[in-house]
Design an enzyme around this catalytic site. Structure first.
Site, short mmCIF file in Angstrom:
data_model
loop_
_atom_site.label_atom_id
_atom_site.label_comp_id
_atom_site.label_asym_id
_atom_site.label_seq_id
_atom_site.Cartn_x
_atom_site.Cartn_y
_atom_site.Cartn_z
N GLY A 2 -7.98 -97.01 -56.78
CA GLY A 2 -7.57 -98.19 -57.32
C GLY A 2 -6.07 -97.87 -57.84
O GLY A 2 -5.35 -97.95 -56.76
N GLU A 42 17.42 -112.45 -75.31
CA GLU A 42 17.72 -111.57 -76.47
C GLU A 42 16.36 -110.78 -76.64
O GLU A 42 16.45 -109.74 -77.55
CB GLU A 42 17.96 -112.69 -77.80
CG GLU A 42 19.21 -113.23 -77.63
CD GLU A 42 20.36 -112.15 -77.72
OE1 GLU A 42 20.20 -110.87 -77.96
OE2 GLU A 42 21.68 -112.65 -77.71
N GLU A 75 -2.17 -97.54 -75.97
CA GLU A 75 -1.84 -98.94 -74.91
C GLU A 75 -2.10 -99.96 -75.47
O GLU A 75 -1.35 -101.06 -75.37
CB GLU A 75 -2.81 -98.68 -73.66
CG GLU A 75 -4.40 -98.53 -73.89
CD GLU A 75 -5.22 -97.72 -72.79
OE1 GLU A 75 -4.50 -97.20 -71.86
OE2 GLU A 75 -6.45 -97.71 -73.01
N HIS A 91 -9.01 -89.29 -67.76
CA HIS A 91 -9.02 -89.84 -69.19
C HIS A 91 -10.31 -89.41 -69.85
O HIS A 91 -11.41 -88.96 -69.25
CB HIS A 91 -9.32 -91.26 -68.81
CG HIS A 91 -8.95 -92.19 -69.98
ND1 HIS A 91 -8.33 -92.15 -71.23
CD2 HIS A 91 -9.34 -93.51 -70.33
CE1 HIS A 91 -8.27 -92.89 -71.92
NE2 HIS A 91 -8.56 -94.02 -71.26
N GLU A 94 17.49 -108.03 -72.11
CA GLU A 94 18.38 -106.80 -72.82
C GLU A 94 17.74 -105.39 -73.13
O GLU A 94 18.31 -104.47 -72.82
CB GLU A 94 19.00 -107.55 -74.00
CG GLU A 94 20.28 -106.58 -74.72
CD GLU A 94 20.81 -107.22 -75.57
OE1 GLU A 94 20.83 -108.47 -75.72
OE2 GLU A 94 21.54 -106.45 -76.40
N GLY A 145 -0.63 -94.86 -62.32
CA GLY A 145 -0.74 -94.22 -61.05
C GLY A 145 0.40 -94.58 -59.96
O GLY A 145 0.83 -94.06 -59.14
N ALA A 154 -15.48 -98.43 -66.68
CA ALA A 154 -16.52 -98.96 -66.81
C ALA A 154 -17.35 -98.72 -65.41
O ALA A 154 -18.59 -98.57 -65.37
CB ALA A 154 -16.50 -100.50 -66.80
N GLY A 155 -16.61 -98.46 -64.21
CA GLY A 155 -17.36 -98.01 -63.06
C GLY A 155 -17.62 -96.69 -63.15
O GLY A 155 -18.85 -96.33 -62.35
N GLN A 156 -17.08 -95.91 -63.92
CA GLN A 156 -17.76 -94.40 -64.01
C GLN A 156 -19.07 -94.44 -64.68
O GLN A 156 -20.08 -93.71 -64.28
CB GLN A 156 -17.04 -93.60 -64.89
CG GLN A 156 -15.54 -93.27 -64.27
CD GLN A 156 -14.61 -92.14 -65.02
OE1 GLN A 156 -15.03 -91.64 -65.87
NE2 GLN A 156 -13.58 -92.19 -64.69
N1 NAP Z 1 -4.25 -96.96 -64.34
C1 NAP Z 1 -3.49 -95.77 -64.67
O1 NAP Z 1 -2.49 -95.64 -63.97
C2 NAP Z 1 -4.21 -94.87 -65.35
C3 NAP Z 1 -3.48 -94.03 -66.00
C4 NAP Z 1 -4.03 -92.66 -66.62
C5 NAP Z 1 -5.26 -92.46 -66.37
N2 NAP Z 1 -6.23 -93.50 -65.76
C6 NAP Z 1 -7.76 -93.26 -65.70
O2 NAP Z 1 -7.91 -92.86 -64.19
C7 NAP Z 1 -9.13 -93.52 -63.99
C8 NAP Z 1 -9.04 -94.43 -62.94
O3 NAP Z 1 -8.41 -95.61 -63.37
P1 NAP Z 1 -7.40 -96.52 -62.52
O4 NAP Z 1 -6.87 -97.39 -63.44
O5 NAP Z 1 -7.04 -96.01 -61.29
O6 NAP Z 1 -8.91 -97.39 -61.99
P2 NAP Z 1 -9.05 -98.76 -61.48
O7 NAP Z 1 -7.63 -98.85 -60.52
O8 NAP Z 1 -9.58 -99.75 -62.20
O9 NAP Z 1 -10.18 -98.13 -60.39
C9 NAP Z 1 -10.76 -98.90 -59.71
C10 NAP Z 1 -11.37 -98.11 -58.55
O10 NAP Z 1 -12.68 -97.99 -59.14
C11 NAP Z 1 -13.67 -98.56 -58.10
N3 NAP Z 1 -14.94 -99.28 -58.82
C12 NAP Z 1 -14.73 -99.95 -59.81
N4 NAP Z 1 -16.13 -100.09 -60.20
C13 NAP Z 1 -16.64 -99.41 -59.38
C14 NAP Z 1 -18.42 -99.58 -59.22
N5 NAP Z 1 -19.07 -100.18 -59.98
N6 NAP Z 1 -18.74 -98.82 -58.11
C15 NAP Z 1 -17.79 -98.30 -57.29
N7 NAP Z 1 -16.68 -98.06 -57.34
C16 NAP Z 1 -15.88 -98.82 -58.20
C17 NAP Z 1 -12.73 -99.49 -57.45
O11 NAP Z 1 -13.32 -99.78 -56.11
P3 NAP Z 1 -13.10 -101.49 -55.59
O12 NAP Z 1 -11.51 -101.54 -55.37
O13 NAP Z 1 -14.01 -101.28 -54.30
O14 NAP Z 1 -13.60 -102.51 -56.85
C18 NAP Z 1 -11.38 -98.76 -57.09
O15 NAP Z 1 -11.58 -97.93 -56.30
C19 NAP Z 1 -9.63 -94.12 -65.26
O16 NAP Z 1 -10.43 -92.97 -65.96
C20 NAP Z 1 -8.59 -94.37 -66.16
O17 NAP Z 1 -8.60 -94.39 -67.54
C21 NAP Z 1 -5.51 -94.44 -65.27
#
Ligand code: NAP
Length: 351
Positions: free
Chosen positions: A39, A244, A212, A124, A248, A153, A101-103
């Site tokens: 993702g 403003e 956040e 996380h 800026e 990311g 939530a996917g985890q």
């Molecule tokens: N976003 C950030 O920059 C960031 C920063 C620091 C830490 N984190 C942590 O890194 C971890 C990943 O976060 P992220 O933001 O990268 O996540 P995200 O973009 O929301 O990740 C989505 C990924 O999870 C898959 N997914 C979601 N639900 C699913 C399910 N039910 N079954 C199978 N795959 C599923 C998606 O597949 P599809 O595309 O097929 O839906 C996609 O590959 C989290 O723990 C987050 O808290 C994130």
């Protein structure tokens, strides 16, 4: 580890000086890192590790945009791009980068793929800290570790390509193999962290959820809207109110804060701005302190987690999200923002 004085408090940090990339490669030479989820964090971490010479597999469900993106980024179906379960089985370090939530949803099948001595690595503290709600309770015979980049990311990748890095916190929740810490630090260096600082899963998730919801995003958007609305109410044009309030800040002042700190920015603005900002900072701090108190309590109690899991597990999650994002995008303020951005000289040149 290096000792660094953070405003009078001495803390340990790890950089590529204390833990060089060569050492990370050595620690990881017999490991296969399975990045589950492609993702936002997945691509940055997977590509940085691959570029750093680490054996990386991507585990992603087939069919969607993320699968295609992994192919576009050079991962090969059947070789380095696999189903989530296949990758989890082949990996020795399982980088769990599916959405929070996917985890929860995928945990039962991931758990079944873990082998004795594997490392389960999070970015996380969410799933583990709130395990009563998420059900993510890893078996005793795996290392449970975390490297949490303090940035999107997208910038994990872009900063790496620019020769810089995003700072990450790290923690060991369970050291089964006796090698959990070096596996964690090696992973942190391999994904291109700027510097690494120690934390716990609990402190990481508490500070991250507060951040956040607070200054980084929720509070930022809220105070911007409040100021823009007041200016509009008193007859200022959208262009003036947006400049403003947002332009800026993003084009000038926050860059100075990033480079040299808040005092330096204050010292380098007009004396009129300086006097007002020095006085009003106390008023704003005192006004929002009770809101931050409430926010921290709700994070600590797990209430914010309950809301996240409920909303993000709903079948119509993406449609509802889109509606809320459209509401922001289509508001006068952010439409004015789009117009302001389109007038930036570098964008006009492209047009
Ligand atoms: N976003 C950030 O920059 C960031 C920063 C620091 C830490 N984190 C942590 O890194 C971890 C990943 O976060 P992220 O933001 O990268 O996540 P995200 O973009 O929301 O990740 C989505 C990924 O999870 C898959 N997914 C979601 N639900 C699913 C399910 N039910 N079954 C199978 N795959 C599923 C998606 O597949 P599809 O595309 O097929 O839906 C996609 O590959 C989290 O723990 C987050 O808290 C994130």
């Amino acid at each position: 580890m290096a000792k660094v004085d953070f405003g009078g408090v001495i803390e340990d940090v790890v950089t590529s000086q204390e833990f060089p990339l060569e050492r990370a490669r050595k620690v990881l030479e017999n490991e296969t890192v399975a990045v589950l989820g492609y993702g936002v964090q997945g691509p940055g971490q997977a590509m940085n590790m691959r570029d750093n010479g680490i054996r990386v597999l991507v585990g992603q469900r087939k069919g969607g945009q993320s699968w295609q993106r992994a192919i576009d980024d050079g991962f090969v179906p059947g070789e380095t791009l696999l189903s989530i379960e296949e990758a989890a089985e082949k990996g020795t370090i399982i980088q769990f980068l599916i959405s929070d939530a996917g985890q929860m949803a995928t945990w039962p099948k991931i758990k079944a793929c873990l082998e004795d001595g594997d490392a389960l690595c999070f970015s996380h503290g969410f799933s583990i800290t709130y395990k009563e709600q998420t059900g993510v309770d890893p078996p005793e015979n795996v290392d449970v570790i975390m490297v949490a980049p303090k940035g999107s990311g997208r910038t994990v990748r872009s900063n790496f390509l620019a020769g810089s890095g995003i700072n990450s916190s790290y923690a060991v929740f369970r050291d089964y193999t006796g090698k959990a810490e070096e596996r964690t630090l090696a992973t942190g260096i391999a994904i291109g962290s700027g510097y690494l600082f120690p934390t716990t899963f609990e402190n990481e998730v508490h500070s991250d959820l507060v951040g956040e919801r607070g200054v980084l995003m929720g509070c930022l958007a809220g105070v911007m809207e409040a100021q823009y609305n007041i200016l509009r109410k008193h007859g200022h044009s959208p262009s003036e109110a947006f400049n403003e309030t947002v332009e800026e800040l993003t084009q000038s002042l926050i860059r100075l804060v990033a480079e040299n700190g808040m005092d330096w920015m204050y010292a380098n603005c007009s004396t009129t701005a300086q006097r007002g900002a020095l006085d009003w900072r106390h008023r704003f701090r005192d006004a929002v302190t009770p809101v931050f108190e409430e926010l921290f309590k709700r994070v600590e109690s797990g209430e914010e987690t309950r809301i996240v899991l409920e909303a993000n597990s709903a079948p119509d999650y993406r449609e509802r999200l889109q509606k809320e994002l459209d509401e922001i995008r289509l508001s006068e303020m952010w439409k004015a923002g789009a117009a302001v951005r389109s007038l930036r000289p570098e964008r006009r040149k492209k047009a």
